[in-house]
Design a protein around this motif. Structure first.
Motif, mmCIF file in Angstrom:
data_model
loop_
_atom_site.group_PDB
_atom_site.id
_atom_site.type_symbol
_atom_site.label_atom_id
_atom_site.label_comp_id
_atom_site.label_asym_id
_atom_site.label_seq_id
_atom_site.Cartn_x
_atom_site.Cartn_y
_atom_site.Cartn_z
ATOM 1 N N GLU A 211 0.825 -1.211 0.000
ATOM 2 C CA GLU A 211 0.000 0.000 0.000
ATOM 3 C C GLU A 211 0.861 1.265 0.000
ATOM 4 O O GLU A 211 0.553 2.239 -0.693
ATOM 5 N N LYS B 162 -6.624 -6.025 0.513
ATOM 6 C CA LYS B 162 -5.348 -5.643 1.113
ATOM 7 C C LYS B 162 -4.791 -6.797 1.934
ATOM 8 O O LYS B 162 -5.483 -7.402 2.740
ATOM 9 N N TYR C 236 -7.247 -1.298 -7.928
ATOM 10 C CA TYR C 236 -8.077 -0.424 -7.102
ATOM 11 C C TYR C 236 -7.292 0.820 -6.689
ATOM 12 O O TYR C 236 -7.824 1.927 -6.688
ATOM 13 N N ARG C 237 -6.011 0.614 -6.360
ATOM 14 C CA ARG C 237 -5.171 1.736 -5.939
ATOM 15 C C ARG C 237 -4.684 2.559 -7.137
ATOM 16 O O ARG C 237 -4.479 3.769 -7.008
ATOM 17 N N SER D 86 -10.878 -2.838 -2.373
ATOM 18 C CA SER D 86 -10.593 -2.329 -1.028
ATOM 19 C C SER D 86 -10.534 -3.433 0.014
ATOM 20 O O SER D 86 -9.984 -3.242 1.104
ATOM 21 N N TYR D 87 -11.087 -4.607 -0.308
ATOM 22 C CA TYR D 87 -11.082 -5.734 0.638
ATOM 23 C C TYR D 87 -9.918 -6.688 0.402
ATOM 24 O O TYR D 87 -9.796 -7.698 1.097
ATOM 25 N N TYR E 8 -6.378 -5.510 -6.009
ATOM 26 C CA TYR E 8 -5.948 -4.485 -5.064
ATOM 27 C C TYR E 8 -5.097 -3.415 -5.749
ATOM 28 O O TYR E 8 -5.298 -2.217 -5.536
ATOM 29 N N GLN F 239 -12.660 -2.082 -8.703
ATOM 30 C CA GLN F 239 -13.267 -0.971 -7.991
ATOM 31 C C GLN F 239 -14.341 -1.452 -7.016
ATOM 32 O O GLN F 239 -14.612 -0.806 -6.009
#
Length: 229
Positions: free
Chosen positions: A97, A173, A144-145, A170-171, A141, A166
């Motif tokens: 992240e 990670k 998404y980022r 977020s789930y 992931y 999208q």
């Protein structure tokens, strides 16, 4: 002595020189004109010195020693970044992240990213214990980022994959525990005695059973014919 080769089409190659840092002469002499920079097969641990490459569009950093905490300078025109086979991993202090945040902030034009053969990229190239589902979760992931990516690792990004990223990214990670955390805490409870007993000090009992079971009332025996006994 380091070997610097400047090719046509504004490409600079500085490969296999075992350099731990980027020589200052590269940026000062070629930074204004270079668009493709290949620094693969070195021992780079930082990217200090890239600030001068303001027109850089493609950066190749494969087979170096760059880790999760690498500082990425602002390169607004960079569209391709390859970090294959470095030391980018999951850890308790720094993780994927953090790296993706730096990329999103400092590389706004990035379209192609490759992290193959890093621990942070969970596929068969980085670990025999990973499978396709692990890799797909990682892709969700990352996308998404970094929703503007059109190519991740060795695959193009499909529109359906981007939409799914999208929705569920977020789930996805994943932060792996540190080596110390992986050591399980010893429970104070145990089904076995904590101390071994001396021979002859046990409390077992011995007796004679008055009932003998022949098995003729067993449910399983209903399916056995007499000629099979």
């Amino acid at each position: 002595m380091h070997s610097i080769n400047l090719f046509v089409h504004f490409q600079l190659s500085f490969v296999g020189q075992e350099a731990e840092s980027i020589p200052g002469i590269i940026g000062s002499k070629y930074g204004k004109v270079v668009k493709i920079l290949d620094l693969s097969y070195n021992q780079l641990r930082s990217l200090k010195g890239l600030q001068g490459f303001e027109n850089l569009e493609e950066l190749i950093l494969d087979n170096n020693q760059l880790g999760d905490d690498v500082e990425i300078p602002q390169l607004t025109k960079l569209h391709t970044l390859t970090l294959n086979k470095n030391r980018i991993s999951f850890s308790i202090f720094t993780n994927l992240e953090v790296l993706l945040d730096k990329i999103a902030h400092n590389l706004p034009s990035l379209k192609y990213l490759s992290l193959l053969s890093n621990q942070a990229c969970p596929n068969e190239l980085s670990s025999l214990h990973r499978d396709e589902e692990d890799y797909q979760r990682y892709r969700y992931y990352v996308l998404y980022r970094l929703p503007n990516l059109t190519f991740l690792d060795s695959r193009p990004v499909r529109s359906k994959e981007r939409e799914e990223a999208q929705r569920v990214g977020s789930y996805m990670k994943i932060v792996a525990p540190s080596a110390n955390e992986m050591v399980k805490e010893k429970s104070p409870y145990s089904p076995l005695p904590s101390n071994t007993m001396a021979p002859g000090d046990h409390k077992g009992t011995f007796g004679r059973c008055r009932y003998i079971y022949f098995g003729k009332h067993s449910e399983g025996n209903r399916f056995i014919r007499n000629d099979e006994l």
